[in-house]
Write a protein that holds these residues in place. Structure first.
Motif, PDB file in Angstrom:
ATOM      1  N   ASP A  45       1.232  -0.916   0.043  1.00  0.00           N
ATOM      2  CA  ASP A  45      -0.263   0.159   0.535  1.00  0.00           C
ATOM      3  C   ASP A  45       0.945   1.388   0.154  1.00  0.00           C
ATOM      4  N   ASP A  46       1.732   0.788  -0.612  1.00  0.00           N
ATOM      5  CA  ASP A  46       2.824   2.702  -0.486  1.00  0.00           C
ATOM      6  C   ASP A  46       3.521   3.058   0.559  1.00  0.00           C
ATOM      7  N   ARG A  47       3.181   1.953   1.842  1.00  0.00           N
ATOM      8  CA  ARG A  47       3.704   2.017   2.402  1.00  0.00           C
ATOM      9  C   ARG A  47       4.728   1.543   3.329  1.00  0.00           C
ATOM     10  N   LEU A  48       5.471   0.370   3.014  1.00  0.00           N
ATOM     11  CA  LEU A  48       6.506   0.153   3.108  1.00  0.00           C
ATOM     12  C   LEU A  48       7.060  -1.065   1.721  1.00  0.00           C
ATOM     13  N   LYS A  49       8.469  -0.896   1.568  1.00  0.00           N
ATOM     14  CA  LYS A  49       8.507  -1.565   0.462  1.00  0.00           C
ATOM     15  C   LYS A  49       9.814  -2.746   1.281  1.00  0.00           C
ATOM     16  N   ILE A  50       9.624  -4.031   0.831  1.00  0.00           N
ATOM     17  CA  ILE A  50      10.786  -4.706   0.998  1.00  0.00           C
ATOM     18  C   ILE A  50      11.168  -5.733   0.407  1.00  0.00           C
ATOM     19  N   CYS A  51      12.762  -5.380   0.285  1.00  0.00           N
ATOM     20  CA  CYS A  51      13.457  -5.604  -0.776  1.00  0.00           C
ATOM     21  C   CYS A  51      14.769  -7.059  -0.239  1.00  0.00           C
ATOM     22  N   ILE A  52      14.782  -7.833  -0.744  1.00  0.00           N
ATOM     23  CA  ILE A  52      15.125  -8.900  -0.230  1.00  0.00           C
ATOM     24  C   ILE A  52      16.691  -9.375  -1.675  1.00  0.00           C
ATOM     25  N   THR A  53      18.103  -9.751  -0.893  1.00  0.00           N
ATOM     26  CA  THR A  53      19.142  -9.625  -1.275  1.00  0.00           C
ATOM     27  C   THR A  53      19.756 -10.801  -1.264  1.00  0.00           C
ATOM     28  N   ASP A  54      19.558 -11.510   0.055  1.00  0.00           N
ATOM     29  CA  ASP A  54      20.193 -13.224   0.087  1.00  0.00           C
ATOM     30  C   ASP A  54      19.734 -13.658   0.591  1.00  0.00           C
ATOM     31  N   ILE A  55      19.609 -15.213   0.060  1.00  0.00           N
ATOM     32  CA  ILE A  55      18.744 -16.476   0.603  1.00  0.00           C
ATOM     33  C   ILE A  55      19.509 -17.341   0.887  1.00  0.00           C
ATOM     34  N   ASP A  56      19.375 -17.675   2.143  1.00  0.00           N
ATOM     35  CA  ASP A  56      20.627 -19.325   2.433  1.00  0.00           C
ATOM     36  C   ASP A  56      19.363 -20.113   2.350  1.00  0.00           C
ATOM     37  N   PRO A  57      19.106 -21.030   1.736  1.00  0.00           N
ATOM     38  CA  PRO A  57      18.338 -22.189   1.846  1.00  0.00           C
ATOM     39  C   PRO A  57      18.091 -22.981   3.174  1.00  0.00           C
ATOM     40  N   GLU A  58      18.981 -22.300   4.310  1.00  0.00           N
ATOM     41  CA  GLU A  58      19.233 -22.960   5.424  1.00  0.00           C
ATOM     42  C   GLU A  58      18.519 -21.862   6.821  1.00  0.00           C
ATOM     43  N   GLY A  59      17.700 -21.471   5.764  1.00  0.00           N
ATOM     44  CA  GLY A  59      16.982 -20.740   6.599  1.00  0.00           C
ATOM     45  C   GLY A  59      17.794 -19.206   7.465  1.00  0.00           C
ATOM     46  N   ARG A  60      17.992 -18.936   6.196  1.00  0.00           N
ATOM     47  CA  ARG A  60      18.746 -17.131   6.290  1.00  0.00           C
ATOM     48  C   ARG A  60      18.193 -16.612   5.330  1.00  0.00           C
ATOM     49  N   ALA A  61      18.136 -14.872   5.773  1.00  0.00           N
ATOM     50  CA  ALA A  61      17.835 -14.507   4.168  1.00  0.00           C
ATOM     51  C   ALA A  61      17.909 -12.531   4.724  1.00  0.00           C
ATOM     52  N   GLU A  62      18.524 -12.068   3.745  1.00  0.00           N
ATOM     53  CA  GLU A  62      19.229 -10.873   3.822  1.00  0.00           C
ATOM     54  C   GLU A  62      17.381  -9.922   4.052  1.00  0.00           C
ATOM     55  N   ALA A  63      17.663  -9.032   4.470  1.00  0.00           N
ATOM     56  CA  ALA A  63      15.562  -8.237   4.145  1.00  0.00           C
ATOM     57  C   ALA A  63      16.387  -6.356   4.040  1.00  0.00           C
ATOM     58  N   TYR A  64      16.073  -5.688   3.211  1.00  0.00           N
ATOM     59  CA  TYR A  64      15.981  -4.501   3.221  1.00  0.00           C
ATOM     60  C   TYR A  64      14.992  -3.669   3.093  1.00  0.00           C
ATOM     61  N   PHE A  65      14.298  -2.556   4.502  1.00  0.00           N
ATOM     62  CA  PHE A  65      13.237  -1.997   4.374  1.00  0.00           C
ATOM     63  C   PHE A  65      13.420  -0.936   4.022  1.00  0.00           C
ATOM     64  N   TYR A  66      12.231  -0.239   3.861  1.00  0.00           N
ATOM     65  CA  TYR A  66      11.999   1.163   3.345  1.00  0.00           C
ATOM     66  C   TYR A  66      10.065   2.074   3.566  1.00  0.00           C
ATOM     67  N   GLU A  67      10.144   3.114   3.910  1.00  0.00           N
ATOM     68  CA  GLU A  67       9.007   3.867   3.771  1.00  0.00           C
ATOM     69  C   GLU A  67       9.624   5.264   2.957  1.00  0.00           C
ATOM     70  N   PRO A  68       7.812   5.794   2.463  1.00  0.00           N
ATOM     71  CA  PRO A  68       7.947   6.747   0.882  1.00  0.00           C
ATOM     72  C   PRO A  68       8.382   7.802   1.770  1.00  0.00           C
ATOM     73  N   ILE A  69       9.506   8.412   1.169  1.00  0.00           N
ATOM     74  CA  ILE A  69      10.139   9.356   1.975  1.00  0.00           C
ATOM     75  C   ILE A  69       8.397  11.264   2.191  1.00  0.00           C
ATOM     76  N   ARG A  70       8.151  11.517   3.164  1.00  0.00           N
ATOM     77  CA  ARG A  70       7.654  12.527   3.731  1.00  0.00           C
ATOM     78  C   ARG A  70       7.853  13.673   3.630  1.00  0.00           C
ATOM     79  N   PRO A  71       7.602  14.785   2.862  1.00  0.00           N
ATOM     80  CA  PRO A  71       7.167  16.627   2.422  1.00  0.00           C
ATOM     81  C   PRO A  71       7.922  16.787   3.408  1.00  0.00           C
ATOM     82  N   ALA A  72       9.021  17.003   3.633  1.00  0.00           N
ATOM     83  CA  ALA A  72       9.429  18.466   4.406  1.00  0.00           C
ATOM     84  C   ALA A  72       9.720  19.879   4.214  1.00  0.00           C
TER      85      ALA A  72
END
Length: 552
Positions: A171-198
């Protein structure tokens, strides 16, 4: 040859490191529909895009009809509903809002813009939830090259598959990006939020006071807004002052912008409150609002301003006071002036009591005064009356430098006919005084010790005390002593001490140098006794005659 090998090694080492950074920085950009041009349309204006020109044909609360021209030739009528975006010849036209009866229409183009900011970087482990702000994320299933995430926000829950390098926004409120996946149960994730106008806008006027006939020139300065799609502003006032234009908009804000407006028809003798409602829209259509406010004084139709030059003098210099008068009316006006000075400042020349001031005309009255005593003085505003109305100009302050001498004489000891008198001389000013003081003794008295003369420079803020003893005669009144002093400008002044009555074991002080001598006092008492006796005899005689007449 060695430098070539070294360069290749550096590139080999840095390339794996630089690639994730470049990829990560790219995730904050996204392909969005960006507003390139927009305008509040009225009957006289229009919006340009490409070879086209759009004007307003009609508008209601739900839709707008536009007239589209190309090369000054009519092409067609084009309808838009509120919130709708329609494509015409490759350009998107959007009906954004309607305010005060004017539709805001924008031209929309696809662009890659900076819309996200990174808020977290986490390692996701199987079945272990992590919190990112108000969101909860849990890796529920791992495959060879994918991971399934359960993403929750309050009562909302989402299940999505992510492959390496994959991303998804919620819903344009949160973005998740997965960059590295280990099938043994580990993944790297980056989280982003929209830039609010200041917005951080500032409101400016060319001054803080205006007359009713003037125009306020207003600026709203908006700093660079690289993550804001467009902004709108609405200017209102606390009165019926006219604002042109009161609605404005702008896009392409990477370098910021400045909005200009003019405010006229100012209400006389009032405080005008200017309110600017500024709204910034992000690239997802969310609206953020900021309100700016400024208070402006609108003077009377007749303006009176007082000034003083110089504002800091010594007691030897005259001062010029200027009274500026302005008539903003379209007709002349008769003015009456009342100006009052503090007691320690004297007029050299006086302002006129009455004058006539022409339409849209002004004049400056200059008159001179002379301060006679040092200190910081506030000169009250001048009252200006016209047509049953009285206004008062501003106050002005005058700082006067110079010596200020005060002398107090008092009895410190009385033993029979021996009296010890003390005199305290104080310089209450802020400049030194070259002073000589001479005291006077009571008649028929004899100076036994001490002195009655003091002569020296008395510094600012300094006090000196002199003491002498006398043998009293019949006269027990010590007359005022006199001090003559001059300042560094050579101005001479004179001041006297108090008069001192020596009575028995007490002494009384009088500022008035004229006092009754003992013989004069006795004469006064005797005269009063005779008058009282005559009154009593008259009253008794009258009663006797009345009783005799009644008895007869």
């Amino acid at each position: 040859m060695h430098w070539v090998v070294s360069s290749i090694l550096v590139l080999v080492i840095l390339t794996p490191l630089l690639t994730p950074l470049s990829s990560a920085s790219g995730r904050v950009f996204e392909e969005v529909e960006s507003v390139s041009e927009l305008l509040y349309l009225n009957s006289s204006g229009g919006l340009s895009f490409g070879d086209y020109f759009v004007k307003l044909y009609s508008v209601d609360n739900e839709s707008v009809t536009l007239i589209i021209y190309r090369d000054d030739r009519f092409v067609r009528l084009f309808d838009l509903y509120l919130g709708e975006t329609r494509v015409y010849d490759g350009y998107g036209l959007r009906f954004i809002e309607i305010r005060d009866g004017l539709p805001l229409v924008g031209v929309v183009l696809p662009e890659r813009r900076l819309v996200w900011r990174e808020i977290d970087h986490r390692v996701l482990l199987w079945a272990r939830p992590v919190r990112v702000g108000d969101w909860e994320v849990k890796a529920t299933v791992f495959g060879e090259d994918y991971v399934e995430l359960e993403t929750s926000f309050g009562d909302e829950s989402y299940h999505d598959l992510f492959y390496e390098g994959g991303e998804k926004s919620y819903d344009d409120r949160l973005k998740i990006c997965i960059t590295d996946i280990d099938p043994e149960g580990r993944a790297e994730a980056y989280f982003y939020e929209p830039i609010r106008p200041a917005l951080n806008a500032t409101l400016h006027t060319d001054k803080l006071e205006y007359t009713p006939g003037e125009t306020i020139h207003l600026e709203v300065r908006l700093p660079p807004q690289p993550s804001t799609d467009f902004v709108t502003l609405r200017i209102t006032t606390s009165s019926n002052a006219s604002v042109t234009p009161h609605l404005q908009s702008a896009s392409r804000l990477d370098n910021g912008t400045v909005f200009h407006a003019s405010i006229g028809d100012l209400p006389a003798a009032s405080e005008l409150v200017i309110t600017v409602e500024l709204s910034g829209y992000d690239f997802f259509g969310r609206k953020y609002t900021d309100v700016l406010e400024k208070r402006i004084m609108i003077l009377s139709t007749v303006v009176a301003k007082k000034s003083i030059v110089p504002g800091e003098v010594d007691t030897t210099r005259p001062v010029n006071i200027s009274l500026y008068l302005y008539n903003s009316r379209s007709t002349s006006v008769n003015l009456s002036l009342v100006d009052v000075l503090p007691e320690t400042i004297e007029y050299i020349t006086t302002p006129p009591r009455n004058l006539s001031l022409g339409a849209k005309n002004n004049t400056t009255i200059v008159y001179s005064v002379l301060p006679t005593q040092p200190g910081l003085f506030t000169l009250d505003g001048t009252d200006v009356s016209f047509d049953g109305v009285t206004i008062t100009s501003n106050e002005v302050q005058l700082l006067v430098h110079g010596p200020l001498i005060s002398i107090e004489k008092r009895l410190v000891k009385l033993d029979g006919d021996l009296a010890t008198i003390e005199v305290e001389i104080t310089n209450r000013g802020d400049l030194d005084a070259d002073l000589i003081f001479r005291d006077k003794l009571p008649l028929d008295s004899e100076l036994l010790s001490g002195g009655t003369i003091w002569a020296d420079v008395l510094q600012a803020g300094e006090s000196v005390t002199m003491e002498y003893t006398i043998r009293l005669g019949a006269d027990r009144i010590s007359p005022p002593g006199t001090a003559t002093y001059s300042d560094l400008r050579g101005t001479e002044r004179e001041v006297r001490s108090n008069l001192l009555h020596i009575k028995g074991d007490l002494a009384s002080v009088e500022d008035d140098e004229v006092a009754l001598r003992p013989k004069q006092a006795l004469c006064g008492i005797f005269t009063s006794f005779i008058l009282l006796f005559a009154i009593i005899v008259s009253v008794v005689g009258g009663i006797y005659l009345w009783l005799r007449h009644r008895g007869g």
